[in-house]
Design a protein around this motif. Structure first.
Motif, PDB file in Angstrom:
ATOM      1  N   CYS A 285       0.837  -1.204   0.000  1.00 33.09           N
ATOM      2  CA  CYS A 285       0.000   0.000   0.000  1.00 33.09           C
ATOM      3  C   CYS A 285       0.871   1.252   0.000  1.00 33.09           C
ATOM      4  CB  CYS A 285      -0.917  -0.012   1.216  1.00 33.09           C
ATOM      5  SG  CYS A 285      -1.928   1.480   1.357  1.00 33.09           S
TER       6      CYS A 285
ATOM      7  N   CYS B 201      -0.006   3.225   3.600  1.00 36.09           N
ATOM      8  CA  CYS B 201       0.320   2.733   4.946  1.00 36.09           C
ATOM      9  C   CYS B 201       1.357   1.606   4.944  1.00 36.09           C
ATOM     10  CB  CYS B 201      -0.945   2.256   5.652  1.00 36.09           C
ATOM     11  SG  CYS B 201      -1.552   0.681   5.030  1.00 36.09           S
TER      12      CYS B 201
ATOM     13  N   CYS C  42      -4.191  -0.654   0.057  1.00 37.20           N
ATOM     14  CA  CYS C  42      -4.963  -1.671   0.778  1.00 37.20           C
ATOM     15  C   CYS C  42      -6.429  -1.219   0.787  1.00 37.20           C
ATOM     16  CB  CYS C  42      -4.427  -1.873   2.193  1.00 37.20           C
ATOM     17  SG  CYS C  42      -4.726  -0.472   3.291  1.00 37.20           S
TER      18      CYS C  42
ATOM     19  N   CYS D  90      -7.158   1.883   3.225  1.00 35.96           N
ATOM     20  CA  CYS D  90      -6.736   3.206   2.764  1.00 35.96           C
ATOM     21  C   CYS D  90      -7.557   3.639   1.559  1.00 35.96           C
ATOM     22  CB  CYS D  90      -5.258   3.207   2.407  1.00 35.96           C
ATOM     23  SG  CYS D  90      -4.191   3.074   3.844  1.00 35.96           S
TER      24      CYS D  90
END
Ligand SMILES: [Zn+2]
Length: 146
Positions: free
Chosen positions: A81, A84, A112, A115
């Motif tokens: 991601c 994050c 992800c 997010c």
């Protein structure tokens, strides 16, 4: 930690992440050219430099970026991601499609579910979610090796 990848004629091609390098070793597309003498990664010595097993013609592989695909974006970003660092299974449009963002290498990053849902129809600055990675057009070699 970046690992340098050499062509069979020992010209440097690019660097890859350690995780990516191990993947190349497991698939036997590359061999270890040099490794850290006292670091191991699983059962492997931790590689510093890899050499490809088969020669790649750089004109084809670097001449033009491959066509955009969602799968390609996930490969380029190693399923990580961009917001994050968790495992990513979706692709986020940095400039949302609802605001004119397109399916291009530079407008998309792996993200992800959490997010992607949190960012929703906002830009990273609107959402207060700065990108940790840079969106770029990968080489064909990079996608083949991923
Ligand atoms: Zn995330």
């Amino acid at each position: 930690m970046a690992v340098l990848v050499l062509n069979t004629d020992n010209t440097a091609l690019h660097t890859v992440s350690l995780q990516h390098a191990i993947g190349m070793l497991l698939r036997k597309v590359a061999v270890i050219e040099s490794a850290h003498p006292d670091l191991v990664f699983g059962s492997y010595p931790q590689p510093e430099v890899l050499r490809l097993v088969r020669y790649v013609k750089t004109t084809f592989l670097y001449g033009r970026a491959p066509g955009w695909t969602k799968r390609g974006v996930l490969k380029r970003d190693s399923h990580t991601c961009g917001y994050c660092g968790d495992r990513a299974t979706t692709v986020d449009h940095i400039l949302p499609q609802s605001k004119g963002g397109r399916n291009t290498w530079t407008n998309t990053v792996a993200a992800c579910h959490t997010c992607n849902a949190r960012k929703a129809n906002r830009t990273p600055s609107e959402a207060g979610m700065p990108l940790k990675t840079k969106a770029y057009a990968p080489s064909r070699l990079q996608l083949m090796a991923a």
